[in-house]
Design a protein around this motif. Sequence first.
Motif, mmCIF file in Angstrom:
data_model
loop_
_atom_site.group_PDB
_atom_site.id
_atom_site.type_symbol
_atom_site.label_atom_id
_atom_site.label_comp_id
_atom_site.label_asym_id
_atom_site.label_seq_id
_atom_site.Cartn_x
_atom_site.Cartn_y
_atom_site.Cartn_z
ATOM 1 N N GLU A 276 49.299 30.241 33.603
ATOM 2 C CA GLU A 276 48.616 31.823 33.710
ATOM 3 C C GLU A 276 49.628 32.573 32.877
ATOM 4 O O GLU A 276 50.581 32.043 32.333
ATOM 5 C CB GLU A 276 49.133 32.663 34.679
ATOM 6 C CG GLU A 276 47.506 31.456 35.754
ATOM 7 C CD GLU A 276 47.427 32.045 37.084
ATOM 8 O OE1 GLU A 276 48.912 33.238 37.000
ATOM 9 O OE2 GLU A 276 46.613 31.350 38.171
ATOM 10 N N PHE A 277 48.963 33.575 32.318
ATOM 11 C CA PHE A 277 48.898 34.750 31.086
ATOM 12 C C PHE A 277 48.799 35.790 31.861
ATOM 13 O O PHE A 277 48.128 36.407 31.963
ATOM 14 C CB PHE A 277 49.021 34.701 29.634
ATOM 15 C CG PHE A 277 48.951 33.243 29.235
ATOM 16 C CD1 PHE A 277 49.871 32.913 28.478
ATOM 17 C CD2 PHE A 277 48.113 31.902 29.472
ATOM 18 C CE1 PHE A 277 49.963 31.598 27.903
ATOM 19 C CE2 PHE A 277 47.798 30.799 28.868
ATOM 20 C CZ PHE A 277 49.175 30.870 28.449
ATOM 21 N N ALA A 278 49.821 37.332 31.887
ATOM 22 C CA ALA A 278 50.253 37.914 32.709
ATOM 23 C C ALA A 278 50.708 38.982 31.567
ATOM 24 O O ALA A 278 51.375 38.513 30.160
ATOM 25 C CB ALA A 278 51.286 38.328 33.742
ATOM 26 N N VAL A 279 49.923 40.176 31.352
ATOM 27 C CA VAL A 279 50.466 41.481 30.623
ATOM 28 C C VAL A 279 51.302 42.470 30.860
ATOM 29 O O VAL A 279 50.946 42.987 32.811
ATOM 30 C CB VAL A 279 49.332 41.423 29.878
ATOM 31 C CG1 VAL A 279 48.191 42.194 30.567
ATOM 32 C CG2 VAL A 279 50.014 42.356 28.889
ATOM 33 N N LEU A 280 52.259 43.099 30.699
ATOM 34 C CA LEU A 280 52.614 44.171 31.127
ATOM 35 C C LEU A 280 52.521 45.759 30.921
ATOM 36 O O LEU A 280 51.679 45.438 29.999
ATOM 37 C CB LEU A 280 54.576 44.215 30.928
ATOM 38 C CG LEU A 280 54.992 45.531 31.423
ATOM 39 C CD1 LEU A 280 55.769 45.084 32.496
ATOM 40 C CD2 LEU A 280 56.624 45.334 30.722
ATOM 41 N N LEU A 281 51.986 46.014 32.094
ATOM 42 C CA LEU A 281 51.533 47.369 31.408
ATOM 43 C C LEU A 281 52.574 48.424 31.215
ATOM 44 O O LEU A 281 53.410 48.900 31.814
ATOM 45 C CB LEU A 281 51.152 48.841 32.969
ATOM 46 C CG LEU A 281 49.577 49.733 32.517
ATOM 47 C CD1 LEU A 281 48.886 49.410 31.771
ATOM 48 C CD2 LEU A 281 50.036 50.298 34.555
ATOM 49 N N PRO A 282 52.783 48.850 29.426
ATOM 50 C CA PRO A 282 54.152 49.490 29.641
ATOM 51 C C PRO A 282 54.045 50.575 29.843
ATOM 52 O O PRO A 282 53.136 51.468 29.527
ATOM 53 C CB PRO A 282 53.211 49.422 27.744
ATOM 54 C CG PRO A 282 52.302 49.518 27.385
ATOM 55 C CD PRO A 282 51.215 48.811 28.882
ATOM 56 N N PRO A 283 55.589 50.881 30.390
ATOM 57 C CA PRO A 283 55.802 52.302 30.952
ATOM 58 C C PRO A 283 55.637 53.389 29.900
ATOM 59 O O PRO A 283 56.196 54.509 29.772
ATOM 60 C CB PRO A 283 56.862 52.177 32.231
ATOM 61 C CG PRO A 283 57.454 51.349 31.448
ATOM 62 C CD PRO A 283 56.607 50.450 30.483
ATOM 63 N N GLU A 284 56.697 52.720 28.467
ATOM 64 C CA GLU A 284 57.219 53.205 27.769
ATOM 65 C C GLU A 284 56.489 54.670 26.934
ATOM 66 O O GLU A 284 57.118 55.082 26.097
ATOM 67 C CB GLU A 284 58.443 52.539 26.293
ATOM 68 C CG GLU A 284 57.397 50.939 25.820
ATOM 69 C CD GLU A 284 56.897 50.260 26.624
ATOM 70 O OE1 GLU A 284 56.166 49.282 25.100
ATOM 71 O OE2 GLU A 284 56.635 49.964 27.533
ATOM 72 N N LEU A 285 55.215 54.485 26.816
ATOM 73 C CA LEU A 285 54.234 55.199 26.269
ATOM 74 C C LEU A 285 53.843 56.055 26.725
ATOM 75 O O LEU A 285 53.354 57.719 26.163
ATOM 76 C CB LEU A 285 52.722 54.447 25.534
ATOM 77 C CG LEU A 285 53.006 53.268 24.753
ATOM 78 C CD1 LEU A 285 51.963 52.428 24.389
ATOM 79 C CD2 LEU A 285 53.864 53.548 23.317
ATOM 80 N N GLY A 286 54.000 56.094 28.347
ATOM 81 C CA GLY A 286 53.959 57.658 29.046
ATOM 82 C C GLY A 286 52.754 57.665 29.904
ATOM 83 O O GLY A 286 52.346 58.975 30.125
ATOM 84 N N HIS A 287 52.229 57.057 29.514
ATOM 85 C CA HIS A 287 50.731 56.537 29.909
ATOM 86 C C HIS A 287 50.360 56.170 31.296
ATOM 87 O O HIS A 287 49.212 56.384 31.628
ATOM 88 C CB HIS A 287 49.737 56.459 28.615
ATOM 89 C CG HIS A 287 49.839 57.421 27.586
ATOM 90 N ND1 HIS A 287 49.768 58.503 27.575
ATOM 91 C CD2 HIS A 287 50.053 56.663 26.363
ATOM 92 C CE1 HIS A 287 50.121 59.648 26.862
ATOM 93 N NE2 HIS A 287 50.492 58.227 25.506
ATOM 94 N N THR A 288 51.159 55.214 31.834
ATOM 95 C CA THR A 288 50.307 54.734 32.920
ATOM 96 C C THR A 288 50.165 55.515 34.763
ATOM 97 O O THR A 288 49.677 55.369 34.877
ATOM 98 C CB THR A 288 52.249 53.572 33.143
ATOM 99 O OG1 THR A 288 53.092 54.666 34.021
ATOM 100 C CG2 THR A 288 52.029 53.094 32.436
ATOM 101 N N ALA A 289 50.892 56.538 34.131
ATOM 102 C CA ALA A 289 49.936 57.404 35.165
ATOM 103 C C ALA A 289 48.545 58.001 35.293
ATOM 104 O O ALA A 289 47.929 58.928 36.161
ATOM 105 C CB ALA A 289 50.901 58.977 35.701
ATOM 106 N N GLU A 290 47.655 57.678 33.559
ATOM 107 C CA GLU A 290 46.972 58.470 33.257
ATOM 108 C C GLU A 290 45.523 57.964 33.935
ATOM 109 O O GLU A 290 45.438 56.466 33.117
ATOM 110 C CB GLU A 290 46.835 58.898 31.662
ATOM 111 C CG GLU A 290 47.933 59.660 31.050
ATOM 112 C CD GLU A 290 47.554 59.678 29.488
ATOM 113 O OE1 GLU A 290 47.028 60.240 29.660
ATOM 114 O OE2 GLU A 290 49.037 60.561 29.638
#
Length: 295
Positions: A2-16
Amino acid sequence: MEFAVLLPPELGHTAEPEWAGEFAIQAERLGFDEISVVEHSVVIDSTTSRYPYSPTGRSPLPDDCPLPDPLELLAFLAGRTTRLGLATGVLVLPNHHPVVLAKRLATLDRLSGGRTRICLGLGWMREEIEACGGDFDRRGAIADEAIELMRTLWRGTEPNGTSFHGATYAIDGAHSWPKPVRPEGVPLYIGGHSKAAARRAGRLGDGFQPLGLAGDELSAAIETMRSAAREAGRDPAELGLVLGGTLGRADAAHVEWARALGATTVLLSPSRGANSLEDLIEQLTGCAARLGLSA
């Protein structure tokens, strides 16, 4: 595989909501199996704790980087998708009381239709864990007990409730409903770079997610996990293994490398150069094409 992808926090938008939701929607549309999110309950200014995944010992994220609660975030993403798996990489177990965490995980799993997989870590920032009421020095032994307590609550269907007595936690006559979709409960993987993490994965985990390891160190950690599983009377072949990669470089050769090590999931992080949602979707699209993914 299976292939998973990380929601990247470093761009600062994961709470949008629109940004995070669109990322998940596109990952699902392109055929990725799972999305993974990270956790820090609190970040302590000028921590003296060493971040183990950087040669500088400092976290690459700024102290004011938005890091939403991972389970709340996954619940939101569950509502924006239909089949995408929901994972953490990692959830800092010492920050959470296992009775409350068991309920939250079961709820997320039930309402998402059984899409939850949780990777647990013991954390590296002493100040964070102590701010959450945890015992940094005893967190390994406490984590072992917490894992068993959560599984006891998930299995428990006794008319008079479930009991558990450990060195740190004790319950009697406890009813915890709803239950996770799978009778065995939410899959609990162990993440980390230490021998203790690898052994914990073999003894107690449903899988192992090595962090920050490569080459001989990675191979040794995987073998440590498998040896610990055999010593505990478990079949290592039944345990999952999550290995990493990047969206920009993942290809058939990388998949074969991961498969040769026994990986069941490849977790892909955005490559450098992604500065916008459009950049990330472009990386997702290119990676899906190289890997031959389809929704």
